[in-house]
Design an enzyme around this catalytic site. Structure first.
Site, PDB file in Angstrom:
ATOM      1  N   ASP A   1       0.794  -1.130  -0.071  1.00 39.84           N
ATOM      2  CA  ASP A   1       0.173  -0.095  -0.285  1.00 39.84           C
ATOM      3  C   ASP A   1       0.876   1.250  -0.059  1.00 39.84           C
ATOM      4  OD1 ASP A   1      -2.019   2.067   0.620  1.00 39.84           O
ATOM      5  OD2 ASP A   1      -3.171   0.141   0.987  1.00 39.84           O
TER       6      ASP A   1
ATOM      7  N   THR B   1      -5.104   6.687   0.106  1.00 42.81           N
ATOM      8  CA  THR B   1      -6.521   6.885   0.729  1.00 42.81           C
ATOM      9  C   THR B   1      -6.583   6.143   2.078  1.00 42.81           C
ATOM     10  OG1 THR B   1      -7.500   5.122  -0.212  1.00 42.81           O
ATOM     11  CG2 THR B   1      -7.475   7.099  -1.345  1.00 42.81           C
TER      12      THR B   1
ATOM     13  N   ASP C   1       4.022   1.953  -4.238  1.00 39.28           N
ATOM     14  CA  ASP C   1       2.926   2.567  -5.188  1.00 39.28           C
ATOM     15  C   ASP C   1       2.924   1.362  -6.261  1.00 39.28           C
ATOM     16  OD1 ASP C   1       1.426   3.659  -7.295  1.00 39.28           O
ATOM     17  OD2 ASP C   1       2.157   5.681  -7.012  1.00 39.28           O
TER      18      ASP C   1
ATOM     19  N   TYR D   1     -13.204   6.211 -12.210  1.00 35.17           N
ATOM     20  CA  TYR D   1     -13.247   5.029 -11.670  1.00 35.17           C
ATOM     21  C   TYR D   1     -13.881   3.860 -12.549  1.00 35.17           C
ATOM     22  CZ  TYR D   1     -14.543   1.925  -7.669  1.00 35.17           C
ATOM     23  OH  TYR D   1     -14.524   1.245  -6.432  1.00 35.17           O
TER      24      TYR D   1
ATOM     25  N   TYR E   1      -4.806 -11.368 -19.410  1.00 35.95           N
ATOM     26  CA  TYR E   1      -3.579 -12.468 -19.034  1.00 35.95           C
ATOM     27  C   TYR E   1      -4.013 -13.684 -18.622  1.00 35.95           C
ATOM     28  CZ  TYR E   1       0.329  -9.124 -18.151  1.00 35.95           C
ATOM     29  OH  TYR E   1       1.296  -8.370 -17.973  1.00 35.95           O
TER      30      TYR E   1
HETATM   31  P1  NAD Z   1      -9.808   2.371   0.465  1.00 35.70           P
HETATM   32  O1  NAD Z   1      -9.794   3.631  -0.234  1.00 35.70           O
HETATM   33  O2  NAD Z   1     -10.323   2.253   1.776  1.00 35.70           O
HETATM   34  O3  NAD Z   1      -8.742   1.227   0.277  1.00 35.70           O
HETATM   35  C1  NAD Z   1      -7.934   1.327  -1.009  1.00 35.70           C
HETATM   36  C2  NAD Z   1      -6.583   1.065  -0.763  1.00 35.70           C
HETATM   37  O4  NAD Z   1      -5.822   1.171  -1.907  1.00 35.70           O
HETATM   38  C3  NAD Z   1      -6.068   2.276   0.483  1.00 35.70           C
HETATM   39  O5  NAD Z   1      -5.355   1.803   1.360  1.00 35.70           O
HETATM   40  C4  NAD Z   1      -5.182   2.870  -0.807  1.00 35.70           C
HETATM   41  O6  NAD Z   1      -4.157   3.670  -0.056  1.00 35.70           O
HETATM   42  C5  NAD Z   1      -4.472   1.867  -1.773  1.00 35.70           C
HETATM   43  N1  NAD Z   1      -4.165   2.491  -2.697  1.00 35.70           N
HETATM   44  C6  NAD Z   1      -4.522   3.174  -3.941  1.00 35.70           C
HETATM   45  N2  NAD Z   1      -3.571   3.484  -4.670  1.00 35.70           N
HETATM   46  C7  NAD Z   1      -2.724   2.666  -4.680  1.00 35.70           C
HETATM   47  C8  NAD Z   1      -1.351   2.434  -5.331  1.00 35.70           C
HETATM   48  N3  NAD Z   1      -1.242   3.093  -6.467  1.00 35.70           N
HETATM   49  N4  NAD Z   1      -0.509   1.900  -4.652  1.00 35.70           N
HETATM   50  C9  NAD Z   1      -0.615   1.179  -3.781  1.00 35.70           C
HETATM   51  N5  NAD Z   1      -1.677   1.376  -2.769  1.00 35.70           N
HETATM   52  C10 NAD Z   1      -2.774   1.984  -3.379  1.00 35.70           C
HETATM   53  O7  NAD Z   1     -10.973   1.389  -0.543  1.00 35.70           O
HETATM   54  P2  NAD Z   1     -11.829   0.297  -0.118  1.00 35.70           P
HETATM   55  O8  NAD Z   1     -13.604   0.660   0.018  1.00 35.70           O
HETATM   56  O9  NAD Z   1     -11.303  -0.576   0.899  1.00 35.70           O
HETATM   57  O10 NAD Z   1     -11.975  -0.448  -1.501  1.00 35.70           O
HETATM   58  C11 NAD Z   1     -11.005  -1.461  -1.911  1.00 35.70           C
HETATM   59  C12 NAD Z   1     -11.253  -1.954  -3.151  1.00 35.70           C
HETATM   60  O11 NAD Z   1     -12.602  -2.859  -3.252  1.00 35.70           O
HETATM   61  C13 NAD Z   1     -10.982  -0.916  -4.226  1.00 35.70           C
HETATM   62  O12 NAD Z   1     -10.438  -1.519  -5.369  1.00 35.70           O
HETATM   63  C14 NAD Z   1     -12.467  -0.752  -4.555  1.00 35.70           C
HETATM   64  O13 NAD Z   1     -12.598  -0.376  -5.984  1.00 35.70           O
HETATM   65  C15 NAD Z   1     -13.224  -2.193  -4.442  1.00 35.70           C
HETATM   66  N6  NAD Z   1     -14.766  -1.898  -4.036  1.00 35.70           N
HETATM   67  C16 NAD Z   1     -14.933  -1.309  -2.853  1.00 35.70           C
HETATM   68  C17 NAD Z   1     -16.155  -1.310  -2.590  1.00 35.70           C
HETATM   69  C18 NAD Z   1     -16.746  -0.746  -1.257  1.00 35.70           C
HETATM   70  O14 NAD Z   1     -17.972  -0.383  -1.005  1.00 35.70           O
HETATM   71  N7  NAD Z   1     -15.958  -0.582  -0.166  1.00 35.70           N
HETATM   72  C19 NAD Z   1     -17.272  -1.443  -3.690  1.00 35.70           C
HETATM   73  C20 NAD Z   1     -16.770  -1.961  -4.728  1.00 35.70           C
HETATM   74  C21 NAD Z   1     -15.590  -2.234  -4.988  1.00 35.70           C
END
Ligand code: NAD
Length: 332
Positions: A46, A50, A71, A160, A174
């Site tokens: 991570d 966010t 990243d 998004y 892939y």
């Molecule tokens: P979140 O923002 O809490 O977590 C996302 C994490 O990804 C964060 O810790 C952020 O720092 C990390 N991140 C972002 N860009 C990065 C990068 N370039 N390199 C390394 N780390 C990076 O969001 P979440 O709600 O936990 O969602 C997690 C995943 O689940 C996402 O892919 C999201 O699209 C998917 N998702 C979540 C929901 C929901 O309701 N929470 C619904 C649909 C899909």
């Protein structure tokens, strides 16, 4: 967390070591917990785009847990064997991805390629966390996996939606071109402890407002619906898909629909809050209805959600109340 992976456990888990990209986020950190509790070592990758390390700090003393601050839009190098890659890294709340449009597109594209490359190198199972947003403003209700969606490529949410649609295409390429064992899960709205109070989504916003006595701001007339899945159910589903062999895409969510106004009343009741409800303008891109058809998840993985909305909300409210009390105590 009090849940474990069905058919898995310290003696029977199909995996030994997993990478979780985005593992410090809301869903990712619960996944790290479930994996570790099921006997799987975890490398959490991570860059805190966010999140912070707060969600995983309780795991850091465990030497089966590694945190790599990196990243994923840069190539990922992790020594040793890995048999599962769970790719969650991406901003997920509208507030975050609208603030971080380029980063969102980059992590969905470059980040997904890099995560796929690790899975290819390690010959690991790969699971992409996609989203119900790939259905856009859906013309079919409820949404089945066979529906291709209705997305405006230049609309406000496109950074998004299109990033995730691209990520699904890359994952599929892939699989067909490089023989990587991939799966795609389309996650619908998930809620629970560790959401950020200010992330703009309805559940944490209402809970924060109810607990601090501010008016609960319902957008429009509140008749738009949400289908909300408790996070324990979501992470159990993701690992059930990981442990299977099907490629998906598969919808993961709770088909029980509630209106935003009903949700506000429920949060108010469960928080024992006297805060008023206030109606404000509805954002132009606010989805009217979205509800998953989860027949495929049940058929292929024997999964359906088990936590009802009241129970999930009560646990979440308790968690937010503790956070607010801790913050207040620190400030005193
Ligand atoms: P979140 O923002 O809490 O977590 C996302 C994490 O990804 C964060 O810790 C952020 O720092 C990390 N991140 C972002 N860009 C990065 C990068 N370039 N390199 C390394 N780390 C990076 O969001 P979440 O709600 O936990 O969602 C997690 C995943 O689940 C996402 O892919 C999201 O699209 C998917 N998702 C979540 C929901 C929901 O309701 N929470 C619904 C649909 C899909």
């Amino acid at each position: 967390m009090g849940i474990s992976l069905p058919g898995c456990g310290p003696d029977s888990t199909p995996f030994r070591r997993a990478i979780v990209t985005g593992g410090c986020g809301f869903v990712g950190s619960h996944l790290c917990d479930l994996l570790l509790d099921s006997g799987v070592d975890v490398v959490c990758v991570d860059n805190f785009l966010t999140s912070t390390a707060d969600n995983v700090v309780h795991r850091q003393p465990d030497d089966r847990f590694e945190l790599l601050i990196h990243d994923v839009t840069d190539p990922i190098s992790i020594p040793g064997d890995v048999d599962l890659v769970l790719h969650l890294a991406s901003p997920a709340s509208p507030q975050d991805y609208l603030r971080l449009p380029v980063e969102t597109l980059q992590v969905g594209s470059l980040g997904t390629f890099n995560a796929l490359e690790v899975a290819r190198e390690k010959q690991a199972r790969f699971v992409l966390a996609s989203t119900s947003e790939v259905y856009g403003d859906p013309l079919q209700h409820p949404q089945r996996e066979s529906y291709w969606g209705n997305v405006n490529p230049v609309g406000p949410r496109s950074v998004y939606d299109e990033a995730k649609r691209f990520a699904e295409a890359a994952t599929t390429a892939y699989r067909t071109k490089h023989g990587v064992d991939t799966a795609i899960v389309r996650i619908f709205n998930t809620f629970g402890p560790r959401m950020r109070a200010e992330d703009g989504r309805a559940v944490p916003t209402f809970i924060r407002q109810a607990l601090t006595g501010e008016p609960l701001t319902v957008t429009g007339d509140g008749s738009q619906t949400r289908s909300l899945c408790y996070v324990d159910d979501t992470v159990r589903a993701i690992l059930a898909v990981a442990a299977g062999s099907q490629p998906g895409p598969v919808n993961l969510g709770n088909p029980a629909e509630t209106t935003v106004l009903e949700l506000a009343h429920l949060v108010r009741e469960l928080s024992c809050s006297a805060a008023p409800i206030e109606f404000i303008d509805r954002p132009a891109d606010d989805p009217g209805r979205r509800r998953p058809d989860i027949a495929l998840a049940w058929e292929q993985f024997g999964w359906k959600p088990e936590t009802d909305l009241r129970k999930g909300l009560s646990t979440t409210i308790d968690w937010f109340a503790t956070q607010l009390n801790d913050t207040a105590a620190r400030e005193r």
